[in-house]
Write a protein that holds these residues in place. Structure first.
Motif, PDB file in Angstrom:
ATOM      1  N   PRO A  13       3.289 -10.852  57.598  1.00 55.22           N
ATOM      2  CA  PRO A  13       3.016 -12.295  57.533  1.00 55.22           C
ATOM      3  C   PRO A  13       2.269 -12.682  56.266  1.00 55.22           C
ATOM      4  O   PRO A  13       2.471 -13.776  55.748  1.00 55.22           O
ATOM      5  CB  PRO A  13       2.170 -12.536  58.792  1.00 55.22           C
ATOM      6  CG  PRO A  13       2.618 -11.487  59.761  1.00 55.22           C
ATOM      7  CD  PRO A  13       2.900 -10.275  58.914  1.00 55.22           C
ATOM      8  N   HIS A  15       2.740 -11.506  53.289  1.00 54.97           N
ATOM      9  CA  HIS A  15       3.723 -11.668  52.226  1.00 54.97           C
ATOM     10  C   HIS A  15       4.489 -12.987  52.378  1.00 54.97           C
ATOM     11  O   HIS A  15       4.788 -13.649  51.376  1.00 54.97           O
ATOM     12  CB  HIS A  15       4.701 -10.486  52.223  1.00 54.97           C
ATOM     13  CG  HIS A  15       4.039  -9.171  51.933  1.00 54.97           C
ATOM     14  ND1 HIS A  15       4.017  -8.147  52.858  1.00 54.97           N
ATOM     15  CD2 HIS A  15       3.379  -8.716  50.845  1.00 54.97           C
ATOM     16  CE1 HIS A  15       3.373  -7.116  52.344  1.00 54.97           C
ATOM     17  NE2 HIS A  15       2.972  -7.435  51.127  1.00 54.97           N
ATOM     18  N   ARG A  16       4.787 -13.349  53.612  1.00 55.67           N
ATOM     19  CA  ARG A  16       5.456 -14.632  53.845  1.00 55.67           C
ATOM     20  C   ARG A  16       4.565 -15.788  53.387  1.00 55.67           C
ATOM     21  O   ARG A  16       5.046 -16.762  52.791  1.00 55.67           O
ATOM     22  CB  ARG A  16       5.806 -14.785  55.323  1.00 55.67           C
ATOM     23  CG  ARG A  16       6.843 -13.788  55.827  1.00 55.67           C
ATOM     24  CD  ARG A  16       7.268 -14.116  57.258  1.00 55.67           C
ATOM     25  NE  ARG A  16       8.226 -13.119  57.744  1.00 55.67           N
ATOM     26  CZ  ARG A  16       7.873 -12.023  58.409  1.00 55.67           C
ATOM     27  NH1 ARG A  16       6.598 -11.786  58.665  1.00 55.67           N
ATOM     28  NH2 ARG A  16       8.787 -11.162  58.824  1.00 55.67           N
ATOM     29  N   LYS A  17       3.288 -15.682  53.678  1.00 55.80           N
ATOM     30  CA  LYS A  17       2.355 -16.726  53.253  1.00 55.80           C
ATOM     31  C   LYS A  17       2.278 -16.797  51.728  1.00 55.80           C
ATOM     32  O   LYS A  17       2.286 -17.893  51.140  1.00 55.80           O
ATOM     33  CB  LYS A  17       0.968 -16.459  53.840  1.00 55.80           C
ATOM     34  CG  LYS A  17      -0.056 -17.509  53.426  1.00 55.80           C
ATOM     35  CD  LYS A  17      -1.433 -17.201  54.013  1.00 55.80           C
ATOM     36  CE  LYS A  17      -2.453 -18.248  53.548  1.00 55.80           C
ATOM     37  NZ  LYS A  17      -3.806 -17.962  54.097  1.00 55.80           N
ATOM     38  N   GLN A 137      11.779  -5.780  49.400  1.00 58.83           N
ATOM     39  CA  GLN A 137      11.989  -7.225  49.541  1.00 58.83           C
ATOM     40  C   GLN A 137      11.735  -8.000  48.255  1.00 58.83           C
ATOM     41  O   GLN A 137      11.951  -9.209  48.210  1.00 58.83           O
ATOM     42  CB  GLN A 137      11.068  -7.797  50.634  1.00 58.83           C
ATOM     43  CG  GLN A 137      11.435  -7.399  52.049  1.00 58.83           C
ATOM     44  CD  GLN A 137      10.898  -6.039  52.427  1.00 58.83           C
ATOM     45  OE1 GLN A 137       9.934  -5.554  51.848  1.00 58.83           O
ATOM     46  NE2 GLN A 137      11.535  -5.394  53.409  1.00 58.83           N
ATOM     47  N   VAL A 141      12.878 -11.973  47.736  1.00 56.60           N
ATOM     48  CA  VAL A 141      11.805 -12.956  47.884  1.00 56.60           C
ATOM     49  C   VAL A 141      11.527 -13.663  46.555  1.00 56.60           C
ATOM     50  O   VAL A 141      11.368 -14.896  46.513  1.00 56.60           O
ATOM     51  CB  VAL A 141      10.531 -12.287  48.429  1.00 56.60           C
ATOM     52  CG1 VAL A 141       9.369 -13.278  48.457  1.00 56.60           C
ATOM     53  CG2 VAL A 141      10.788 -11.752  49.838  1.00 56.60           C
TER      54      VAL A 141
END
Length: 458
Positions: A13, A15-17, A137, A141
């Motif tokens: 999470p 990395h998503r943020k 990723q 990304v």
């Protein structure tokens, strides 16, 4: 290369943020560059001359050139985290100030200031995000960042269209000021973003790097993991001039040239697109705004297949074949400018589809080909050169259409794209699946193919 805590981590999470926060800069870039085009003709109460109107459009691009060139280096010197938030304050303040302008010269100055902040964000955000992402990723990304640009542009057309219909002559002030809303939201969201541990290690600040890694990875941030990062990021005292020397000069030339040669036709198509859509009665008034929004969505859709291929097919074949295929619809438009509308639309859609590869690689290659000490510098140089292409594509295309016609102009765009193809065939490396320190390292003389960090293979 041995295991790396960051490169080999699972996608979290956190990395998503980090992606969402970084994408905010690209959203604002697309929004701010597009919103002024939507409302500039409504600024009649400023009493602008034609040259002043042109400067309002050009000033942000000039600012992007300066911001990328200057703040890329500043970011490598003082760190990513502080500037990651600070420059959004400038964007928010300048956007609000734009609502109260009564002098064209002041508007030019504010747009220039916004451009500087946006140029800085290219270097700051992409460097920080790439230095946190796992290698599995990283390509996908980082490539998704350009999609945020097209989302921002589409949002600008939607907001501009709505305000023009609701507020009339005062719409331009509210439209320009509206950028402050997402800017303030991202300022708040970015507060507390951790510094790049790679940058901290490169500066010898090992205790701070240990604390940051422990905050994100917990017990996985073992002494062995820190030692591995120290081995990767040992400072070599690299400065601004390093990106213009030896192997790094070759990489700087590649990044700058492919970005430039992609942007010129892409911005030309952005200008040419509404003309194509005029066949559907969308050439005048608010209809052109809807048409421009549809163009942005087409280019957004073009990124999707490229994102699926970036980590399976590889960087080099994707960019080489993309440039080759991008030239085909431009050549058709050039050789048959009076072709049926269906043919023209197919060419337009094909170009948007094939342009996805170079578009997503704008953020991938510069961060993978340069070490931490000059990573933001290299992104800044690429950003600055690309803005030259944006200016050429935006402001010389109408001249070409007027003086030599659509056909020859599109043939010139096709030739520029073929030149980009030649640059990629000659210089494009393959960095897929490599640790960041490995892909950015300069190969030692006599290294085998397997030992070279960024081989020109594929």
């Amino acid at each position: 290369m041995r295991s790396s805590l960051i490169d080999d981590a699972r996608f979290r999470p956190f990395h998503r943020k980090m992606f969402a926060l970084t994408a905010g800069g690209q959203f604002l870039d697309g929004y701010l560059l597009s919103i002024v085009g939507v409302v500039v003709l409504g600024m009649s109460d400023l009493g602008m001359s034609a040259s002043e109107e042109g400067m309002i459009g050009a000033s942000a691009l000039i600012g992007l050139f300066v911001g990328g060139l200057v703040f890329g280096r500043v970011t490598d010197r003082i760190g990513r985290q502080l500037l990651f938030t600070l420059h959004f304050v400038v964007i928010a303040a300048a956007s609000v100030a734009s609502m109260f302008v009564s002098d064209p010269a002041l508007m030019v100055a504010l747009r220039f200031l916004i451009g500087i902040a946006l140029g800085a964000d290219y270097a700051i955000g992409s460097a920080l995000l790439s230095e946190w992402l796992p290698k599995a990723q990283r390509g996908r990304v980082m490539g998704m960042l350009i999609m945020a640009w097209f989302v921002g542009a589409t949002a600008a057309y939607a907001v501009g269209y709505t305000l023009i219909n609701v507020m009339g002559t005062e719409a331009w002030r509210w439209a320009l000021g509206s950028a402050a809303v997402p800017a303030v939201a991202f300022i708040i969201a970015r507060i507390g973003t951790p510094e790049s541990p790679r940058w901290l290690v490169s500066r010898g600040r090992l205790d701070e790097a240990q604390a940051v890694l422990t905050r994100v990875y917990g017990k996985e941030a073992t002494p062995e993991a820190i030692a591995s990062l120290v081995d990767d990021e040992t400072s070599r005292g690299l400065g601004f001039a390093e990106v213009f020397r030896g192997e790094y000069l070759r990489r700087t030339a590649f990044v700058s040239l492919f970005w430039l040669l992609q942007i010129v036709p892409l911005f030309a198509i952005y200008t040419f697109g509404p003309t194509i859509l005029s066949a559907f009665g969308m050439s005048a008034g608010n209809g052109s705004i809807i048409g421009s929004a549809l163009i942005s969505l087409l280019f957004l859709a073009g990124c999707l297949p490229a994102l699926r291929l970036i980590d399976t097919w590889g960087r080099r074949p994707l960019i080489v074949w993309s440039f080759a295929l991008m030239a085909v619809p431009l050549a058709v438009l050039g050789l048959a400018p009076t072709a049926p509308v269906a043919v023209v639309l197919v060419c337009f859609c094909a170009y948007a589809l094939f342009s996805g590869g170079p578009s997503i690689l704008e953020f991938i290659y510069p961060t993978e080909l340069f070490p931490t000490e000059v990573r933001a510098t290299a992104v800044g140089v690429g950003t600055a050169v690309s803005r030259i292409g944006a200016a050429i594509g935006t402001y010389l295309l109408p001249v070409g259409l007027d003086r030599i016609g659509a056909g020859p102009t599109m043939l010139i765009m096709a030739l520029i794209t073929l030149l980009g193809f030649a640059v990629c065939v000659t210089l494009a490396p393959e960095t897929r699946g490599r640790h960041l320190a490995e892909s950015s390292r300069v190969p030692t003389p006599g290294a085998t193919s397997a030992e070279r960090p960024a081989d020109v293979v594929g």
